[in-house]
Design an enzyme around this catalytic site. Structure first.
Site, PDB file in Angstrom:
ATOM      1  N   HIS A  37       0.836  -1.198   0.000  1.00 48.82           N
ATOM      2  CA  HIS A  37       0.000   0.000   0.000  1.00 48.82           C
ATOM      3  C   HIS A  37       0.872   1.249   0.000  1.00 48.82           C
ATOM      4  O   HIS A  37       2.099   1.160  -0.055  1.00 48.82           O
ATOM      5  CB  HIS A  37      -0.993  -0.020   1.166  1.00 48.82           C
ATOM      6  CG  HIS A  37      -0.359  -0.123   2.520  1.00 48.82           C
ATOM      7  ND1 HIS A  37       0.429   0.861   3.044  1.00 48.82           N
ATOM      8  CD2 HIS A  37      -0.394  -1.123   3.441  1.00 48.82           C
ATOM      9  CE1 HIS A  37       0.850   0.496   4.249  1.00 48.82           C
ATOM     10  NE2 HIS A  37       0.377  -0.710   4.513  1.00 48.82           N
TER      11      HIS A  37
ATOM     12  N   LYS B  20     -12.221   7.819  -3.939  1.00 48.78           N
ATOM     13  CA  LYS B  20     -11.978   7.565  -5.369  1.00 48.78           C
ATOM     14  C   LYS B  20     -11.701   8.859  -6.086  1.00 48.78           C
ATOM     15  O   LYS B  20     -12.140   9.928  -5.676  1.00 48.78           O
ATOM     16  CB  LYS B  20     -13.194   6.903  -6.002  1.00 48.78           C
ATOM     17  CG  LYS B  20     -13.335   5.463  -5.616  1.00 48.78           C
ATOM     18  CD  LYS B  20     -14.475   4.815  -6.391  1.00 48.78           C
ATOM     19  CE  LYS B  20     -14.683   3.424  -5.826  1.00 48.78           C
ATOM     20  NZ  LYS B  20     -15.807   2.729  -6.389  1.00 48.78           N
TER      21      LYS B  20
ATOM     22  N   CYS C  16      -1.811 -10.439  20.727  1.00 45.78           N
ATOM     23  CA  CYS C  16      -2.579 -10.035  19.542  1.00 45.78           C
ATOM     24  C   CYS C  16      -1.867 -10.575  18.310  1.00 45.78           C
ATOM     25  O   CYS C  16      -0.710 -10.226  18.059  1.00 45.78           O
ATOM     26  CB  CYS C  16      -2.707  -8.519  19.443  1.00 45.78           C
ATOM     27  SG  CYS C  16      -3.446  -8.024  17.855  1.00 45.78           S
TER      28      CYS C  16
ATOM     29  N   HIS D 258      -5.865  -3.022  16.934  1.00 46.97           N
ATOM     30  CA  HIS D 258      -6.668  -3.808  15.993  1.00 46.97           C
ATOM     31  C   HIS D 258      -8.135  -3.947  16.385  1.00 46.97           C
ATOM     32  O   HIS D 258      -8.944  -4.382  15.567  1.00 46.97           O
ATOM     33  CB  HIS D 258      -6.063  -5.207  15.833  1.00 46.97           C
ATOM     34  CG  HIS D 258      -4.793  -5.204  15.040  1.00 46.97           C
ATOM     35  ND1 HIS D 258      -3.550  -5.059  15.621  1.00 46.97           N
ATOM     36  CD2 HIS D 258      -4.587  -5.278  13.717  1.00 46.97           C
ATOM     37  CE1 HIS D 258      -2.640  -5.061  14.681  1.00 46.97           C
ATOM     38  NE2 HIS D 258      -3.225  -5.199  13.515  1.00 46.97           N
TER      39      HIS D 258
ATOM     40  N   LYS E 202     -15.015  10.964 -11.453  1.00 42.29           N
ATOM     41  CA  LYS E 202     -15.372  10.188 -12.644  1.00 42.29           C
ATOM     42  C   LYS E 202     -14.662  10.663 -13.900  1.00 42.29           C
ATOM     43  O   LYS E 202     -14.196   9.873 -14.712  1.00 42.29           O
ATOM     44  CB  LYS E 202     -16.896  10.258 -12.876  1.00 42.29           C
ATOM     45  CG  LYS E 202     -17.596   9.007 -12.372  1.00 42.29           C
ATOM     46  CD  LYS E 202     -18.649   8.548 -13.381  1.00 42.29           C
ATOM     47  CE  LYS E 202     -19.224   7.196 -12.982  1.00 42.29           C
ATOM     48  NZ  LYS E 202     -20.455   7.348 -12.184  1.00 42.29           N
TER      49      LYS E 202
ATOM     50  N   HIS F  96       3.959   1.524   2.425  1.00 41.26           N
ATOM     51  CA  HIS F  96       5.170   0.814   2.002  1.00 41.26           C
ATOM     52  C   HIS F  96       5.884   1.607   0.918  1.00 41.26           C
ATOM     53  O   HIS F  96       7.099   1.759   0.917  1.00 41.26           O
ATOM     54  CB  HIS F  96       4.837  -0.554   1.401  1.00 41.26           C
ATOM     55  CG  HIS F  96       4.043  -1.458   2.286  1.00 41.26           C
ATOM     56  ND1 HIS F  96       2.836  -1.997   1.903  1.00 41.26           N
ATOM     57  CD2 HIS F  96       4.280  -1.922   3.526  1.00 41.26           C
ATOM     58  CE1 HIS F  96       2.369  -2.755   2.866  1.00 41.26           C
ATOM     59  NE2 HIS F  96       3.216  -2.728   3.877  1.00 41.26           N
TER      60      HIS F  96
ATOM     61  N   CYS G 137      -7.236  -5.649  21.531  1.00 42.87           N
ATOM     62  CA  CYS G 137      -6.017  -4.928  21.154  1.00 42.87           C
ATOM     63  C   CYS G 137      -6.381  -3.477  20.835  1.00 42.87           C
ATOM     64  O   CYS G 137      -7.291  -3.232  20.047  1.00 42.87           O
ATOM     65  CB  CYS G 137      -5.380  -5.593  19.935  1.00 42.87           C
ATOM     66  SG  CYS G 137      -4.160  -4.550  19.115  1.00 42.87           S
TER      67      CYS G 137
ATOM     68  N   CYS H 215      -0.824  -7.849  15.761  1.00 42.74           N
ATOM     69  CA  CYS H 215       0.437  -7.158  16.047  1.00 42.74           C
ATOM     70  C   CYS H 215       1.597  -8.126  16.142  1.00 42.74           C
ATOM     71  O   CYS H 215       2.752  -7.709  16.103  1.00 42.74           O
ATOM     72  CB  CYS H 215       0.398  -6.431  17.388  1.00 42.74           C
ATOM     73  SG  CYS H 215      -0.889  -5.227  17.592  1.00 42.74           S
TER      74      CYS H 215
HETATM   75 ZN    ZN Z   1      -3.050  -5.728  17.552  1.00 38.86          ZN
END
Ligand code: ZN
Length: 507
Positions: free
Chosen positions: A18, A294, A126, A146, A297, A21, A143, A129
């Site tokens: 994503h 998004k 978790c 999360h 259009k 990164h 967590c 993690c």
């Molecule tokens: Zn976690």
């Protein structure tokens, strides 16, 4: 040549690549490219972190064998490197034999130093993690990151005596102010260390997808302990001759701020225990927030900013992120801001300087320069830009380096307005003025191409080639401090004036 070893974290393959990164990797790539232009012998390492329960579960969910899943996701990370023109010299996967060998060797060293012991670990874990959480930090048993229930885990584990390293770590950070940057991260780490360090469990009895622990093959190495070791296995450890001797200690680990504790506490403690020198600098950058909206259009249906490279070229995304998200704070990706930056900075400022300069050389001078000198208006601006550019990159402030290049671009565009070459061209008595103006604009473009090559390698190459500069830009070198680039050639026909960044028309 001075060796310069730079790394990204190896990316955890439970999810697809994503924007986050991509950002870390672009930061590292820009720095790596700038070091090559300085003449350094750069080794740039990235890769994938492939062990642990989380990966096993993701594979199960996808309905494929874990190894097949790992191959697929690792391939998608490699693909992103290609799409974004990342110049990594190696790509390490933690499932490779060379890495497994390195992990087992370092573990044995740490065990031989007396820093591993067997104990019982109980606590809330978790899987998201891959870490234990103290009960007090859980929210309704979940967590905090999360929001999923932490599970109670009780097993015999091997522990690393992290507690023994609080004092040596504090001492190291005090003596080496460059060890953790920026300061905001350093202060966080110092606070954590001062709060006291507890020993950590470094093996798992329950995770089968991992590296077998030397001496206790029923257990696997804790995924974080395993992953960090890529930085040395990637340069050949446990073989300490050759590549390792040349590049270790690493000059720079580029990471996101969420993993600074692993890199600035656990990793250096592991190395201290094993008697391996510590990396010079850990750079913990902020996050890129993307709301997932998004694109409108009229512009198409791109959802993932990583697909920008297909539509507008990787350089546009590299520019946006490196310009808009400084390392010391979080930044946003929004389509509006992306389009605005693209149109105003890239299409209008730099792109326009390029097309109009080259097309004027063709229109008024048959494509050939008569002189190629910066001239008195631009020479000091260029000098100053190089000085602030180097100062900025030395502090890893890439956005300030970009801004330095823009001082030349803005001044050169003003010179066009002030000099009005279209009028000079009508007046034979002012032919030399026109030659000088065109020459100085080309010198401006030459300098901006080299300054911006670490950030926008493809477009900088196009400019470089159109100006008929040699050697090719990836073989070029920054001018020595206080020096200047050798002037562009005169008397040769320049390339075409194709638009560098065609405008994005958003309605
Ligand atoms: Zn976690």
């Amino acid at each position: 040549m001075t060796p310069f070893f730079i790394t990204t974290p190896i990316y955890y393959i439970n999810a697809r690549p994503h924007l986050g990164h991509a950002y870390t990797t672009m930061v590292a790539d820009a720095i790596a490219r700038s070091r090559r232009l300085l003449g350094d012998d750069v080794f740039f390492l990235t890769g994938t972190d492939e062990h642990g329960q989380k990966v096993e579960r993701a594979a199960q969910k996808a309905g494929v064998k874990t190894a097949v899943f790992a191959d697929e996701v690792a391939a998608s990370f490699r693909q992103v490197c290609q799409d974004l023109h990342i110049t990594n010299d190696d790509f390490i996967r933690t499932t490779e034999p060379r890495h497994i060998r390195g992990v087992q060797a370092l573990f044995e060293k740490i065990a031989a130093a007396g820093d591993i012991y067997k104990g019982k670990y109980e606590g809330f874990y978790c899987v998201g993690c891959e870490r234990f959480w103290p009960e007090k930090d859980l929210i309704d048993g979940k967590c905090p990151d999360h929001k999923t229930p932490a599970q109670w885990l009780s097993e015999e584990n091997h522990f690393f005596r992290l507690s023994r390293f609080a004092a040596p770590l504090r001492e190291h950070i005090r003596k080496h102010p460059e060890f953790i940057v920026p300061d905001i991260r350093k202060n966080e780490i110092v606070n954590v260390i001062e709060g006291g360090l507890e020993d950590i469990s470094v093996s798992r009895a329950s995770a089968a997808w991992g590296i077998p622990l030397p001496g206790d093959p029923g257990q696997t190495v804790y995924v974080w302990f395993d992953a960090l070791i890529n930085y040395i296995s990637g340069v050949g450890y446990p073989d300490t001759n050759g590549t390792f001797a040349r590049y270790w200690p690493a000059d720079l680990h580029v990471i996101g701020k969420d993993i600074t504790r692993f890199h600035c506490i656990i990793w250096p403690a592991m190395l201290m225990s094993a008697g391996v020198p510590l990396p010079r600098t850990v750079l913990g950058h902020g996050w890129v927030h993307f709301q997932g909206e998004k694109l409108s259009k009229s512009l198409g249906n791109i959802v993932n900013p990583l697909d920008i490279s297909e539509r507008w070229g990787a350089d546009a995304l590299r520019y946006y992120l490196l310009r808009e998200v400084p390392l010391w704070r979080d930044g946003d990706f929004t389509w509006d801001l992306f389009i605005q930056r693209y149109n105003s900075d890239l299409a209008n400022d730099w792109g326009n300087l390029f097309t109009r300069t080259v097309s004027m050389v063709h229109r008024y001078r048959g494509g050939k320069l008569a002189v190629a000198e910066a001239g008195e208006a631009l020479a000091p601006v260029i000098q100053e830009a190089w000085a602030s550019y180097h100062a900025a990159f030395d502090r890893f402030e890439i956005e300030a380096g970009i801004e330095a290049a823009w001082t030349i671009i803005r001044r050169a565009n003003r010179l066009v307005e002030e000099g009005a070459p279209w009028n000079l061209a009508k007046d034979p008595a002012r032919a030399q003025d026109l030659d000088r103006l065109l020459g100085s604009l080309v010198v401006a473009l030459q300098n901006t191409a080299l300054l911006l090559f670490p950030v926008m390698p493809s477009k900088a190459s196009l400019v470089w080639e159109a100006l008929r500069l040699e050697p090719s830009i990836d073989q070029a070198r920054f001018p020595a401090p206080g020096g200047a680039l050798s002037p562009p050639p005169t008397g040769v026909v320049l390339g075409e004036s194709k638009p560098l960044f065609p405008r994005i028309e958003s309605k």
